[in-house]
Design a protein around this motif. Sequence first.
Motif, PDB file in Angstrom:
ATOM      1  N   GLY A  26       0.763  -1.604   0.091  1.00 34.91           N
ATOM      2  CA  GLY A  26       0.169   0.521   0.052  1.00 34.91           C
ATOM      3  C   GLY A  26       0.897   1.425   0.504  1.00 34.91           C
ATOM      4  N   CYS A  27       0.203   1.978   0.218  1.00 34.80           N
ATOM      5  CA  CYS A  27       1.240   3.817   0.374  1.00 34.80           C
ATOM      6  C   CYS A  27       0.137   4.358   0.858  1.00 34.80           C
ATOM      7  N   LYS A  28       1.105   5.467   1.345  1.00 37.67           N
ATOM      8  CA  LYS A  28       0.639   5.955   2.934  1.00 37.67           C
ATOM      9  C   LYS A  28       0.229   7.832   2.345  1.00 37.67           C
ATOM     10  N   GLY A  29       0.195   7.823   1.054  1.00 41.06           N
ATOM     11  CA  GLY A  29      -0.016   9.641   0.390  1.00 41.06           C
ATOM     12  C   GLY A  29      -1.347   9.572  -0.057  1.00 41.06           C
ATOM     13  N   CYS A  30      -1.281   9.816  -1.548  1.00 40.14           N
ATOM     14  CA  CYS A  30      -3.169   9.961  -2.055  1.00 40.14           C
ATOM     15  C   CYS A  30      -3.886   8.828  -1.513  1.00 40.14           C
ATOM     16  N   VAL A  31      -3.329   8.256  -2.132  1.00 37.77           N
ATOM     17  CA  VAL A  31      -4.369   6.715  -2.135  1.00 37.77           C
ATOM     18  C   VAL A  31      -4.619   6.319  -0.928  1.00 37.77           C
ATOM     19  N   THR A  32      -4.211   6.472   0.476  1.00 34.52           N
ATOM     20  CA  THR A  32      -4.341   6.258   1.743  1.00 34.52           C
ATOM     21  C   THR A  32      -5.806   7.373   2.523  1.00 34.52           C
ATOM     22  N   GLU A  68       5.749   4.073   2.764  1.00 30.69           N
ATOM     23  CA  GLU A  68       5.505   6.883   3.717  1.00 30.69           C
ATOM     24  C   GLU A  68       4.819   6.586   2.258  1.00 30.69           C
ATOM     25  N   ARG A  69       5.412   6.151   0.834  1.00 30.57           N
ATOM     26  CA  ARG A  69       5.365   6.598  -0.534  1.00 30.57           C
ATOM     27  C   ARG A  69       5.851   5.896  -1.372  1.00 30.57           C
ATOM     28  N   GLN A  70       4.578   5.422  -2.662  1.00 31.43           N
ATOM     29  CA  GLN A  70       5.909   4.328  -3.812  1.00 31.43           C
ATOM     30  C   GLN A  70       6.219   5.401  -4.389  1.00 31.43           C
ATOM     31  N   CYS A  71       6.341   7.113  -4.549  1.00 31.42           N
ATOM     32  CA  CYS A  71       6.390   7.264  -6.395  1.00 31.42           C
ATOM     33  C   CYS A  71       7.834   8.218  -5.334  1.00 31.42           C
ATOM     34  N   ASP A  72       9.297   7.478  -4.379  1.00 34.64           N
ATOM     35  CA  ASP A  72      10.471   8.410  -4.254  1.00 34.64           C
ATOM     36  C   ASP A  72      11.101   7.032  -3.986  1.00 34.64           C
ATOM     37  N   MET A  94      -1.125  -1.290  -4.365  1.00 34.80           N
ATOM     38  CA  MET A  94      -2.166  -0.322  -4.072  1.00 34.80           C
ATOM     39  C   MET A  94      -1.914   1.078  -4.292  1.00 34.80           C
ATOM     40  N   ALA A  95      -1.146   1.351  -4.721  1.00 32.62           N
ATOM     41  CA  ALA A  95      -0.536   2.625  -5.190  1.00 32.62           C
ATOM     42  C   ALA A  95      -1.165   3.475  -5.877  1.00 32.62           C
ATOM     43  N   CYS A  96      -0.915   4.907  -6.462  1.00 36.40           N
ATOM     44  CA  CYS A  96      -1.406   5.512  -8.098  1.00 36.40           C
ATOM     45  C   CYS A  96      -0.782   4.412  -8.757  1.00 36.40           C
ATOM     46  N   SER A  97      -0.764   4.497 -10.125  1.00 36.20           N
ATOM     47  CA  SER A  97      -0.074   3.654 -10.538  1.00 36.20           C
ATOM     48  C   SER A  97       1.984   4.329 -11.356  1.00 36.20           C
ATOM     49  N   VAL A  98       2.032   5.325 -10.222  1.00 40.71           N
ATOM     50  CA  VAL A  98       3.388   5.894 -10.120  1.00 40.71           C
ATOM     51  C   VAL A  98       4.032   4.188  -9.827  1.00 40.71           C
ATOM     52  N   GLY A  99       2.852   3.753  -8.324  1.00 43.66           N
ATOM     53  CA  GLY A  99       3.847   3.166  -7.575  1.00 43.66           C
ATOM     54  C   GLY A  99       4.404   1.531  -8.387  1.00 43.66           C
ATOM     55  N   PRO A 100       3.661   1.204  -8.877  1.00 40.47           N
ATOM     56  CA  PRO A 100       3.802  -0.030  -9.410  1.00 40.47           C
ATOM     57  C   PRO A 100       4.664   0.268 -10.240  1.00 40.47           C
TER      58      PRO A 100
END
Lengths: 223, 128
Positions: A26-32, A68-72, A94-100
């Motif tokens: 998961g991602c604790k940013g926007c999608v949380t 914490e985030r998947q985009c860093d 489970m992040a926005c598509s940046v994560g995967p």
Amino acid sequence: MVVAERKPIEEILAMVADFKKVLLVGCKGCVTVCCAGGTKEVGILASALRIARKKAGNPLEVVEHTLERQCDPEYVDQLAPMIKENGFDAVLSMACSVGPQFIAKKYPIQVFPMLNTTFIGGALEHGVWAEFCQSCGNCIIHNFGGLCPIARCSKSLMNGPCGGSANKQCEVSPEIDCIWHLIYDRMVELGKVEKLRTVFPIKDWSTSRDGGPRKIVREDLKL
Amino acid sequence: MRLDYPPNVRIVNVPCTGRVDMLHLLKAIENGADGVYVAGCHEGECHFQNGNLKAKRRVAAVKEILKEVGLEPERVEMFHVAASDGPGFAAAAREMTERIRRLGPSPVRGAAEEDPLWEGGGAEAMST
Ligand code: SF4
Ligand code: SF4
């Protein structure tokens, strides 16, 4: 924030059909914030997948983790020991598509998106989100009473409304406010309605996607 | 009040059904409960304004998930029973137990976990 929505569980079950052990991240940013891919949603999806696979007599081991985030890259790096030691068949992001994409870039393992990244928007109320921005790359909303005709007009008209505007509703759907009606009301409220008489010039779309994928470089921030 | 309700029901107390999370319901099913139900106050009578209505929506969302994974959505349910209504509570327990008896044991319980003494199933109740 980026607003996203979980894919149907059926689609996800088809993605993982051949796997025995997966890492669900998961991602604790926007999608949380938009309740699509935070710790809680990771738990719910993991449980749903386990139930489905137990029922099918073909259990799936789902390890849950939220970054914490998947985009860093520094956060994505934290998955290294888990991925190295656990013999996962795949990573489910489970992040926005940046994560995967960030995870796939870093690790030689299959990565699957669990969400459909839907728009840049905000919460109208608990459980309701709407699109407010299309990231065109050159913000002009101050010309329209602070409202965005690009993201919020179904035809992205710069000189609206079109002939389909009726009773404050957009002709595309009664669910959509005609943003040009709202722009007019707002300009009246601000005492600036005369400004709408000026024809707004054709927008230069080169700051948008027309120039291909975009990049921002800030020399002052580089390490 | 001494009232009988089916012994297969295991009660989990919560301060208000508004505390019941989708995960509580899913975890019970994941771990082999044949059914889970939430016994909250009547609509409009929540001591904390609308906890029971929130629980109701969450139960509905869990039913959707169960449908998606191919399990009978009737295995989770929301009942409205006043906190002081003992007979109502026992009736809900009986109704749920009968329903589960009809549905049969949860297919989520693997063969190894099969309970030879199954006679109507275990239900978990979340109650205030
Ligand atoms: S990975 Fe996507 S969802 Fe997560 S913080 Fe970054 S932009 Fe937001
Ligand atoms: S009705 Fe309004 S929002 Fe809809 S397309 Fe026309 S101008 Fe745009």
